[in-house]
Write an enzyme that holds these catalytic residues in place. Structure first.
Site, PDB file in Angstrom:
ATOM      1  CB  SER A 182      -0.969   0.009   1.187  1.00 28.41           C
ATOM      2  OG  SER A 182      -0.268   0.046   2.408  1.00 28.41           O
TER       3      SER A 182
ATOM      4  CE  LYS B  32      -2.866   1.678   5.118  1.00 26.76           C
ATOM      5  NZ  LYS B  32      -2.283   1.239   3.840  1.00 26.76           N
TER       6      LYS B  32
END
EC number: 3.4.21.53
Length: 362
Positions: free
Chosen positions: A257, A302
């Protein structure tokens, strides 16, 4: 004892009993929470995250932070009390254990898989970044892995360069499966390869390997859950040769990611001026060699982690926008991106202060 006191005492004892029971009752869940966020333009543990040698680089400023998610380990046994607390906690997320560790995957297997994905994301980030700034990259199709007890075992090896299948030139790793599955199980298929050792020797001497070999294999029938098809037992991939050295150092991080943010950090270092204009930008997203940005897991964690560190803008993969926008941390703008081009364009607007027309997640 008055009835009211007895009732309260009984209720209290029952609550204590339930809490005690909850501590000893394990549930099949795992927990996700915001993890560390690291500036790809800066240092981590005293080492530059990105180091480029053999090519002119330029000063940078601001932040291009990659973000992470903490997850409980595969062998962690969550109890009922912890699960309830996690469900109630705003910044944590409780998910079924199989979501993070499918098919009984062990901690060791998960760590290995994450390490491989992280390594591949670094390579793709380098390729995408160099293409974005117009620097050519040499690429070729290779044997990435060979499956045990299949026709390819002992005949093909990881790192072999696949030049052709049945005489048809291979231009992308997806071509290999297409050409093999044209056959029926039990038929012959011919691979034209450059052996891995010869390729490595040629690269070391900065030459092009020219000697090829033809390997004939008998296809087998697939035994996975997909449609029946002919296979030889390899996974094809792509390898690259870069015109200068790009080192990415970041320990204790796995998964794919961070690809987008690594790529943007490389672009920033290779181009005059600064991409952020000194702003604090964070983000996430996988990236392909062609610069396509893909979705990731744990987007809500996140954004929370990024805002807690001071991020003002968060580059969000298009396919994660809906989930991220359900609960946007105060003071954080979610910017929708689908390619590295989108991200560079958004950073240009952020740098100039033209943020009204940014493609935002809604």
């Amino acid at each position: 004892m008055p009835r009211r006191t007895a009732t309260m005492l009984a209720s209290t004892l029952m609550l204590i009993a339930l809490l005690c029971a909850g501590v000893f009752i394990n549930v099949p869940y795992s927990e996700m929470s915001p993890g560390p966020t690291v500036n790809t333009l800066g240092e981590h543990d005293g080492e530059p995250v990105l180091r480029i040698t053999g090519r002119k680089t330029y000063p940078t400023s601001g932040h291009l932070n990659m973000t992470t998610v903490r997850v409980t380990s595969a062998d962690y046994n969550m109890n009922l009390v912890e699960a309830v607390y996690g469900w109630l906690a705003h910044d944590n997320k409780v998910v079924p254990h199989d979501t993070l560790y499918p098919d009984g995957k062990t901690e060791e297997q998960s760590t290995q898989e994450n390490a491989e994905e992280f390594s591949q994301s670094q390579e793709s980030a380098k390729v995408a970044a160099l293409k974005e700034v117009g620097i050519p990259v040499k690429s070729w199709v290779i044997v990435s892995t060979v499956v045990k007890d299949t026709p390819a075992e002992g005949r093909l090896h990881a790192g072999d360069v696949i030049k052709a299948v049945d005489g048809t030139q291979v231009k992308a790793f997806g071509d290999v499966a297409k050409l093999v599955t044209k056959h029926k199980a039990g038929e012959k298929v011919v691979f034209t390869i450059v052996p891995a050792k010869e390729q490595a020797a040629a690269l070391k001497e900065k030459k092009t390997a020219t000697r090829t070999e033809e390997i004939t294999l008998t296809t087998a029938k697939s035994h996975d859950s997909g449609e029946d098809r002919a296979i030889v037992g390899i996974e094809a991939g792509t390898d690259h040769s870069f015109p200068f050295t790009i080192d990415i150092k970041l320990a204790d991080v796995g998964g794919p990611s961070a690809g987008l943010m690594f790529a943007l950090g490389i672009v920033d270092k290779l181009t005059p001026g600064t991409l952020t204009g000194g702003k604090f930008v964070a983000g996430t997203g996988t990236i392909t060699d062609e610069g396509k940005v893909g979705p990731i897991g744990g987007i809500e964690m996140k954004t929370v982690g990024a805002r807690a560190k001071g991020a003002q803008y968060f580059l969000t993969p298009k396919d994660n926008c809906a989930a991220a926008a359900r609960d946007i941390p105060d003071g954080l703008t979610l910017v929708k991106v689908d390619t590295i081009d989108d991200a560079v364009g958004a950073l240009k607007d952020i740098r100039a202060g033209d943020t009204d027309d940014l493609p935002k997640c809604a």
